[in-house]
Enzyme design. Structure first.
Site, short mmCIF file in Angstrom:
data_model
loop_
_atom_site.label_atom_id
_atom_site.label_comp_id
_atom_site.label_asym_id
_atom_site.label_seq_id
_atom_site.Cartn_x
_atom_site.Cartn_y
_atom_site.Cartn_z
N ASP A 1 -0.34 -2.23 -0.54
CA ASP A 1 1.05 -2.06 -0.13
C ASP A 1 1.25 -2.25 1.38
OD1 ASP A 1 3.62 -0.76 0.54
OD2 ASP A 1 3.56 -0.04 -1.52
N SER B 1 6.98 -4.23 0.15
CA SER B 1 6.96 -3.47 -1.10
C SER B 1 8.24 -3.70 -1.91
CB SER B 1 6.74 -1.98 -0.78
OG SER B 1 6.31 -1.27 -1.91
#
Length: 259
Positions: free
Chosen positions: A150, A38
């Protein structure tokens, strides 16, 4: 001695990674391999592309990332993140892992298979953005007809991705446990719940980082505090400098260990 750097996700708090990296470089630490999830994937890509921490901070401050996002006209997310691809190509025009100066490993989640995916070859920018596709906020990133979200959903501190490829792992984690003030909003409840869910799966990895850096000053900041980037950078930098003696001792001990 080969040193690996592992960078966690954490939204805007991931900017603290840049301060951590700046301090480590001033101590004399060089990275032979980087893994990131991320926000850690974004910082890792800029670092591996040979941008200095200060240059990377200026890029993040000036790029107006949110302005490049567009509504997702479907039920899979509120925003499309793939519209930011051209923004990052401005700074990494070759758009490939092979063009980086430091080997990089980016973690995302294959939504269809329900498993972690590690990208380290070929196209760079779309996998980095896929690693940032927070479910419910961003539409999943489509790569080779597969949907990715993610990486923090399954692996927010990807130590195991590189621990067997280096001699020592430095972990930078930007989600310290704790609260600076009571939660008084729905957004605060959602953010806190997400942090707790991710943290519960991440804690066991802390001990696998001989050098573990987690600036406690980040407790008072939200994953959405992009406007406080300078403060976040400073917290990471000052915290790591304060650890300089400890870090140098650990590096020296690891260097002198028999193979």
């Amino acid at each position: 001695m080969k040193i690996g750097l592992v960078l966690s996700g954490g939204g805007a708090r991931g900017i603290a990674h840049l301060g951590v990296i700046k301090a480590l470089q001033e101590i004399g630490v060089e990275f032979d391999r980087i893994a990131g999830t991320s926000a850690g994937a974004i910082v890792g890509a800029l670092t591996a592309a040979d941008y200095s921490p200060d240059e990377s901070l200026k890029i993040i401050e000036s790029s107006s990332f949110m302005k490049h996002l567009r509504p997702a006209w479907n039920r899979m997310g509120l925003l499309r993140i793939d519209t930011a691809v051209d923004l990052y190509r401005k700074y990494i025009p070759y758009d490939s892992f092979e063009g980086l100066n430091i080997p990089l490993h980016v973690v995302a989640v294959d939504l269809n298979e329900g498993e972690e995916a590690v990208f380290d070859k070929g196209e760079l920018i779309r996998p980095v953005l896929a690693s940032c596709c927070l479910p419910g906020i961003f539409e999943p990133m489509l790569i080779n007809k597969r949907q990715y979200v993610d990486g923090g959903v399954l692996n927010n501190l990807p130590v195991e991705v590189i621990e067997n490829k280096v001699d020592l792992v430095i972990g930078s984690h930007c989600n310290p446990f704790g609260l600076a003030k009571p939660i008084r909003s729905m957004r605060g409840v959602i953010e806190r719940s997400m942090i707790l869910a991710v943290q519960s799966k991440t804690r066991e990895k802390f001990c696998r980082c001989p050098v573990f850096i987690e600036p406690d000053g980040l407790v008072g900041y939200s994953p959405t505090d992009l406007s406080k980037s300078r403060e976040l950078f400073r917290i990471g930098y000052q915290y790591t400098l304060a650890m300089a003696g400890q870090i140098e001792t650990l590096l020296h001990q690891s260097h002198n260990q028999p193979a």
